[in-house]
Enzyme design. Structure first.
Site, short mmCIF file in Angstrom:
data_model
loop_
_atom_site.label_atom_id
_atom_site.label_comp_id
_atom_site.label_asym_id
_atom_site.label_seq_id
_atom_site.Cartn_x
_atom_site.Cartn_y
_atom_site.Cartn_z
N ALA A 12 0.80 -1.24 0.00
CA ALA A 12 0.00 0.00 0.00
C ALA A 12 0.83 1.28 0.00
CB ALA A 12 -0.95 -0.02 1.19
N ARG A 23 3.09 10.03 -11.39
CA ARG A 23 2.01 10.81 -12.00
C ARG A 23 2.34 12.30 -11.96
NH1 ARG A 23 -2.90 10.25 -8.78
NH2 ARG A 23 -2.10 8.14 -8.77
N GLU A 34 10.49 -5.04 -4.50
CA GLU A 34 9.60 -5.86 -3.67
C GLU A 34 10.21 -7.26 -3.61
OE1 GLU A 34 6.88 -5.90 -1.66
OE2 GLU A 34 7.17 -8.07 -1.62
N SER A 40 0.67 -4.54 -3.97
CA SER A 40 -0.59 -3.80 -3.89
C SER A 40 -1.78 -4.72 -3.65
CB SER A 40 -0.79 -3.04 -5.21
OG SER A 40 -1.94 -2.24 -5.15
N CYS A 44 -6.21 -7.14 4.20
CA CYS A 44 -7.45 -7.16 4.99
C CYS A 44 -8.51 -8.05 4.38
CB CYS A 44 -8.03 -5.77 5.10
SG CYS A 44 -6.80 -4.48 5.14
N ARG A 72 1.25 2.80 -15.35
CA ARG A 72 1.75 3.86 -14.45
C ARG A 72 3.24 4.13 -14.62
NH1 ARG A 72 -1.80 3.25 -8.90
NH2 ARG A 72 -3.77 2.74 -9.95
N ASN A 304 -1.77 3.98 2.70
CA ASN A 304 -2.09 4.57 1.40
C ASN A 304 -1.92 6.08 1.42
OD1 ASN A 304 -3.56 2.81 -0.84
ND2 ASN A 304 -3.93 1.86 1.13
#
Lengths: 448, 448
Positions: A12, A23, A34, A40, A44, A72, A304
């Site tokens: 997150a 962006r 990672e 991502s 939960c 992205r 986030n």
């Protein structure tokens, strides 16, 4: 010269930061390392995958690695573990299957997350004993239930993971025993919530063992029992959910300071003691909106939001990561339970307040309107200032009303100000005085 | 000497004031004059009685006359109409079946409520043509439907009463035509809500006639049609719900000043221009929390709260009646729609703001969690200050999230502050970014 923003950790906080930085400044080089393969993903949601309410584990992925890379334009490298940070040289050392590499950075974000705490139990390595803190583990639990069809589960820990897994395994036809060392489940939610939740868990067939310490698991290869102080109870599957601890080894080794909670200390922009190194998400502290002190509440929204803010900050638009209220909400079978702010009176006193609290129960709808549910609301305020400090709600519907309390305490509202808020009323949605208002009214009376 | 508190009108504001005054000062004489027989009833529940969701009309009564008299020791006189107030002598003139009487007061509360507006339609007196603003009328509608089994209904007015009655009559098997003069239903909720609600009403089989003026009803004795500009449409029952007007005749005749909205002008304690005369509930103005200007939004919570505060004030504990945000929520078949604050941009400009707004749609739950619904959220803020001015939400669940917006604007929060609120997240209750937060995030971006 192109600046490079390096992110360690692809969940997150890390992916929010990377996406936002790219962006806002498409020319910047943004690299995410990672160590695993999943990025991502909604941790939960894992209990609901085990429960069978979510079909595919992939459904829990918000944005796929391909989307990050192609849409992205983030340089995302999975299977790449950052094993060292040199804050002098501003480089990270990265290990992959292909070897070891150095990567320079201008700005670095440590978003290494948290790991499920593994208590010093015997038999943790037995087949059928799980923690639940990553996607592969969720997959393994689901498969174990499907393949072995366990009859009895031992869930260790009555926090939200334990309760969600109790619901998930019950739905899969497993007879659930829940073991909690403390006198009550959901400790951060306070006793008023615990009382309602515990009754409901029992109604739903969960065997609740409060004030019961587990010392380990027994079995050959595969678990077949849970060991208590003076007995062994049968268990064909065991889930250990006793909390998480921030992954701070990498940061610590690099000389990054930890805060009083043991997570990485950060300022209002998420910056650590090294001005080019940020930390966010489950590994980092955040500032509590009521106390103004650092706190560690590893939850998704905080991660986030902080990631996104840091993505803005590193590209030249300094953006505070925001404060936290420790807001949490959990589904426990048919109940929703939620908390926000400072609920524990002891903790309120430590923070310098003189706490006064009330608990009321009221219907979520007009008394004559069908299908209303009883909502139990606790509010805590400071006696002298009347300032709202925290609250909890629990009921079969309406748990999201905690947001009203969160918003009020974020705005430093007093109980009287909350009592006078013009909340929405119509018979299908609320009594004339919403339960939150009723609680505020009663608490205001007590403060007079 | 015992002081006397006289209340005119026995519904929400009046009975709240009387009960509170008597509780806080049991020695005080508290007399309520109510011209009808019903007291303390939930007018908002009437459509659900017609629908059949509430069994008995009596279920809508919160506190019975006997309870007021015996348990609360309030001198409640039903069938007693106050026809004159003499503010010099501090007396009211009361008419009952037994004759006319004078009653002195030390403090007087005018809580005369509001009445359904009766437009200058022909045929309003026909059998089967109803407004819905008191319990006897609700009873008459229910009976009419049961006895005559109408096939087609004409509902005039697309406000919340019209929409609730559309749902109620549809549930009773009546084919509903809804006539609205304006381009959209639920005008105070804005176009984003109207678009969603109108689609849903049509899906539910309601024949929506927008921008359609009704001029009257036709029929012998009993209604059998509704008259439009150039046609007559069949209708076996008609409900006129075009709004309410404050009952101010008594106050005006006594020299009590009305405010700019046409309702009784009051100060922050609910006091009128006469220091011994208060006004509260549907007949009175209240102060809008965003504009600081007087407004008239006749709703139950405002009435209850103001009545209660005035009960405290007259017994020596001056208590502000609280401000209003114009918050409203309405069920439209399976949808909930809600609004708060200043939604209309024109009105925002009149109040001196430079409004900027966004509308977003997002799921009420995590994207992978079952049974989420799309929630459409509109937020409006002032460009320069970033202050939140108002908002709306509409969806199959989650309409009560408007309370978060209400609380935020009551606390003068900016959009950025709301965006940073630590609202509750877990997959069954919300996406990581609650739809309210997403809307705030998008609006904050627009304000930059």
């Amino acid at each position: 010269m192109t600046e490079t923003f390096v992110v360690v950790g692809g969940d997150a906080a890390g992916m929010s930061a990377a996406s936002k930085a790219k962006r806002d400044d498409p020319d910047r080089e943004v690299i995410v390392f990672e160590k695993g393969e999943w990025v991502s993903y909604a941790a939960c949601g894992m209990p609901y995958y085990v429960k069978g309410a979510v079909d595919e584990l992939d459904d829990l992925v918000t944005v796929t690695p391909e989307e990050f890379r192609e849409e992205r334009d983030v340089d995302l490298r999975t299977g790449a573990e950052v094993v060292d940070v040199d804050t002098e040289l501003q480089t990270v050392t990265v290990e992959t299957d292909d070897g070891t590499d150095e990567q320079p950075y201008d700005d670095l974000l440590v978003a290494t997350g948290a790991s499920a705490i593994e208590p010093p139990f015997e038999g943790l390595g037995l087949e059928g004993v799980f923690t639940i803190h990553d996607m592969d583990e969720a997959d393994a639990i689901e498969e174990y239930v499907t393949v072995h069809g366990p009859e009895t589960a031992a869930i260790v820990g009555g926090g939200y993971v334990g309760i969600e897994m109790a619901e998930a395994l019950s739905a899969r036809g497993v007879d659930v025993h829940l073991y909690e060392m403390l006198p009550h489940v959901l400790q951060p939610f306070g006793e008023a919530v615990a009382a309602v939740v515990e009754d409901h868990l029992r109604e739903q067939g969960v065997d609740l063992h409060l004030e019961t310490a587990v010392s380990g698991f027994v079995g050959d290869e595969r678990v077949d029992g849970v060991e208590l102080e003076d007995e062994v109870v049968a268990a064909d599957i065991a889930i250990v959910g006793v909390g998480v601890a921030p992954n701070t080894d990498l940061a610590e080794a690099a000389g990054i300071e930890l805060g009083p909670t043991g997570a990485v200390a950060t300022d209002e922009y998420g910056r650590t003691n090294d001005e080019n190194v940020y930390a966010a998400g489950d590994c980092a502290e955040a500032t509590h909106v009521v106390t103004g002190e650092p706190d560690h509440v590893p939850l998704a929204l905080t991660a986030n939001r902080a990631g996104r803010a840091i993505g803005q900050t590193v590209t030249g638009d300094p953006t505070p990561v925001g404060e936290i209220a420790g807001t949490a909400i959990v589904k426990a079978f048919d109940l929703g339970a939620a908390r926000t702010g400072i609920v524990d009176e002891e903790r309120a006193r430590e923070a310098g307040f003189d706490p006064v609290s009330v608990t009321i129960s009221a219907s979520t709808r007009a008394h004559y309107y069908p299908d209303g549910a009883e909502l139990t609301v606790t509010l805590v305020a400071d006696r002298e200032s009347g300032r709202l400090l925290g609250g909890t709600v629990v009921g079969r519907e309406g748990a999201k009303r905690i947001d009203t309390v969160t918003t009020a305490l974020t705005a430093d509202m007093t109980v009287t100000e909350l009592q006078n808020a013009d909340l929405a009323y119509a018979p299908p949605f609320s009594p004339v005085w919403d339960p939150i208002l009723t609680a505020a009214k009663v608490l205001a009376g007590k403060l007079e």
